[in-house]
Write a protein that holds these residues in place. Structure first.
Motif, mmCIF file in Angstrom:
data_model
loop_
_atom_site.group_PDB
_atom_site.id
_atom_site.type_symbol
_atom_site.label_atom_id
_atom_site.label_comp_id
_atom_site.label_asym_id
_atom_site.label_seq_id
_atom_site.Cartn_x
_atom_site.Cartn_y
_atom_site.Cartn_z
ATOM 1 N N LYS A 189 31.297 39.756 43.570
ATOM 2 C CA LYS A 189 30.321 39.900 44.358
ATOM 3 C C LYS A 189 29.687 38.706 45.284
ATOM 4 O O LYS A 189 28.746 38.921 46.153
ATOM 5 N N ASN A 190 29.978 37.541 44.810
ATOM 6 C CA ASN A 190 29.504 36.417 45.229
ATOM 7 C C ASN A 190 29.998 35.810 46.733
ATOM 8 O O ASN A 190 29.664 35.154 47.528
ATOM 9 N N THR A 191 31.471 36.407 46.829
ATOM 10 C CA THR A 191 32.239 35.679 47.619
ATOM 11 C C THR A 191 32.845 37.104 48.658
ATOM 12 O O THR A 191 33.396 36.899 49.680
ATOM 13 N N GLY A 192 32.688 38.311 48.018
ATOM 14 C CA GLY A 192 33.298 39.386 48.917
ATOM 15 C C GLY A 192 34.758 39.322 48.637
ATOM 16 O O GLY A 192 35.419 40.344 49.507
ATOM 17 N N ILE A 193 35.326 38.836 47.852
ATOM 18 C CA ILE A 193 36.870 38.724 47.888
ATOM 19 C C ILE A 193 37.392 39.221 46.671
ATOM 20 O O ILE A 193 36.894 39.330 45.292
ATOM 21 N N PHE A 194 38.434 40.344 46.807
ATOM 22 C CA PHE A 194 39.060 40.927 45.812
ATOM 23 C C PHE A 194 40.422 40.122 45.370
ATOM 24 O O PHE A 194 41.157 39.711 46.270
ATOM 25 N N THR A 195 40.505 39.725 44.135
ATOM 26 C CA THR A 195 41.865 38.979 43.712
ATOM 27 C C THR A 195 42.463 39.962 42.713
ATOM 28 O O THR A 195 42.109 40.308 41.602
ATOM 29 N N ALA A 196 43.825 40.015 42.985
ATOM 30 C CA ALA A 196 45.005 40.821 42.230
ATOM 31 C C ALA A 196 45.000 40.297 41.041
ATOM 32 O O ALA A 196 45.354 39.178 41.000
ATOM 33 N N PRO A 197 44.889 40.948 39.825
ATOM 34 C CA PRO A 197 45.050 40.583 38.461
ATOM 35 C C PRO A 197 46.365 40.668 37.981
ATOM 36 O O PRO A 197 46.951 40.036 37.171
ATOM 37 N N VAL A 198 47.206 41.603 38.578
ATOM 38 C CA VAL A 198 48.462 41.855 38.320
ATOM 39 C C VAL A 198 49.137 42.268 39.419
ATOM 40 O O VAL A 198 48.719 42.645 40.593
ATOM 41 N N ARG A 199 50.574 42.022 39.393
ATOM 42 C CA ARG A 199 51.322 42.430 40.652
ATOM 43 C C ARG A 199 51.384 44.021 40.619
ATOM 44 O O ARG A 199 51.762 44.705 39.545
ATOM 45 N N GLY A 200 51.153 44.385 41.859
ATOM 46 C CA GLY A 200 51.318 46.098 41.749
ATOM 47 C C GLY A 200 50.949 46.726 43.068
ATOM 48 O O GLY A 200 50.586 45.760 44.253
ATOM 49 N N ALA A 201 50.768 47.989 43.331
ATOM 50 C CA ALA A 201 50.332 48.661 44.583
ATOM 51 C C ALA A 201 48.809 48.977 44.485
ATOM 52 O O ALA A 201 48.530 49.598 43.468
ATOM 53 N N LEU A 208 51.183 46.088 48.709
ATOM 54 C CA LEU A 208 51.848 45.493 47.511
ATOM 55 C C LEU A 208 51.268 43.993 47.211
ATOM 56 O O LEU A 208 51.431 43.053 48.272
ATOM 57 N N LEU A 209 50.512 43.726 46.175
ATOM 58 C CA LEU A 209 50.071 42.474 46.080
ATOM 59 C C LEU A 209 50.592 41.763 44.690
ATOM 60 O O LEU A 209 50.897 42.318 43.923
ATOM 61 N N GLU A 210 50.733 40.084 44.805
ATOM 62 C CA GLU A 210 51.278 39.424 43.991
ATOM 63 C C GLU A 210 50.060 39.072 43.173
ATOM 64 O O GLU A 210 48.778 39.187 43.679
ATOM 65 N N VAL A 211 50.294 38.759 41.851
ATOM 66 C CA VAL A 211 49.204 38.174 41.111
ATOM 67 C C VAL A 211 48.500 36.627 41.968
ATOM 68 O O VAL A 211 49.132 36.039 42.333
ATOM 69 N N GLY A 212 46.977 37.052 42.247
ATOM 70 C CA GLY A 212 46.486 35.897 42.870
ATOM 71 C C GLY A 212 46.234 36.323 44.304
ATOM 72 O O GLY A 212 45.420 35.694 44.869
ATOM 73 N N ASP A 213 46.694 37.315 44.820
ATOM 74 C CA ASP A 213 46.654 37.559 46.380
ATOM 75 C C ASP A 213 45.174 38.124 46.356
ATOM 76 O O ASP A 213 44.418 38.677 45.429
#
Length: 216
Positions: free
Chosen positions: A122-134, A181-186
Motif C-alpha cells: 500500500k506504500n508503493t501501489g505495487i503487487f509482487t508475485a510471491p509464486v509462479r502462476g496465473a 502469467l507471472l514469475e516469482v518477483g514480477d
C-alpha cells in the motif's frame, strides 16, 4: 702336517661361504623391502583412487540433497501461498483528484480492504508475485468534466492494457481486466495515463484488485 695346512683353507672357505650367505640374506632382505614398498605404493595409489571416488560420491550426494531441499522449499512455498488476493481503492479517506501530469505516474491505492498473502504494498501501489502462476487483475478509474480519464496496467515495465474514457461533460468511469502469467518477483501496478485526471472519494470509485488463479 696336512691337517694344519688344510685348516686355513677351510677357514677361508667358511669365511667366503659366510660372506656369500650374508650377502644373499641382505639381497633377499632388500628384495623383500622393495617388494613391500611396491605393495605399499600400490596400496596408497588404490586408497587415493578410493578416496577420490568417495569424495565424488559425497559431492554428488550433497548436490542431490541440495536439489531435494530446493524442491521441498518450492513445494512448501507453493503450499503456503495457495491463496493470494487483494483489493484497494485510491484514497485512504476523504475526496480528491489526481492529475493532470504530462508523464505517467504509478497510482498508490492506499485504502486496502483485502490483502491475503501480503503481496500488495500500500506504500508503493505495487503487487509482487510471491509464486509462479496465473493471476487476474481488475482496475477502474473514475473522472469527470472534459478531461481524459485513464489508467494503464503494467507488468514490470510492460504496458498491458488501458482503461480509458474521454468525457465531454459530467462524470465517467473506465475499467478493464487482464489475466497474466507471472514469475516469482514480477511486479504489477497501475499508472495514471499522461494528461488524464482521476478522482476518488469515500465511495471508492477508483480501485485496483487482483488474485492468484492457480500456481504453475
Amino acid at each position: 702336517m696336512k691337517i694344519i695346512m688344510f685348516l686355513p683353507l677351510l677357514l677361508l672357505v667358511c669365511s667366503v661361504s659366510a660372506h656369500q650367505t650374508e650377502t644373499a640374506v641382505q639381497q633377499s632382505r632388500t628384495q623383500d623391502i622393495h617388494a613391500a614398498l611396491r605393495e605399499l605404493t600400490a596400496s596408497v595409489a588404490d586408497q587415493k583412487v578410493r578416496m577420490a571416488f568417495l569424495e565424488k560420491q559425497t559431492q554428488e550426494q550433497e548436490a542431490k540433497l541440495e536439489r531435494q531441499k530446493t524442491e521441498i522449499d518450492q513445494l512448501k512455498l507453493k503450499s503456503e501461498v495457495k491463496q493470494v488476493a487483494f483489493s484497494a481503492s485510491l484514497l485512504e479517506q476523504g475526496a480528491g483528484d489526481t492529475g493532470t501530469f504530462n508523464i505517467q505516474i504509478t497510482l498508490v491505492f492506499k485504502h486496502v480492504v483485502t490483502n491475503i498473502g501480503n503481496a500488495y504494498n500500500k506504500n508503493t501501489g505495487i503487487f509482487t508475485a510471491p509464486v509462479r502462476g496465473a493471476y487476474h487483475f481488475d482496475w477502474k478509474v473514475y473522472g469527470y468534466g472534459n478531461t481524459e480519464t485513464g489508467g494503464v496496467l503494467f507488468r514490470n515495465g510492460e504496458h498491458i492494457f488501458i482503461a480509458y474514457e474521454s468525457p465531454t461533460s459530467g462524470s465517467v468511469s473506465a475499467s478493464n481486466g487482464a489475466s497474466l502469467l507471472l514469475e516469482v518477483g514480477d511486479q504489477v501496478f497501475v499508472r495514471l495515463w499522461a494528461g488524464s485526471r482521476i478522482s476518488d472519494n469515500e465511495n471508492h470509485h477508483t480501485t485496483f484488485s487482483g488474485h492468484l488463479i492457480f500456481t504453475m
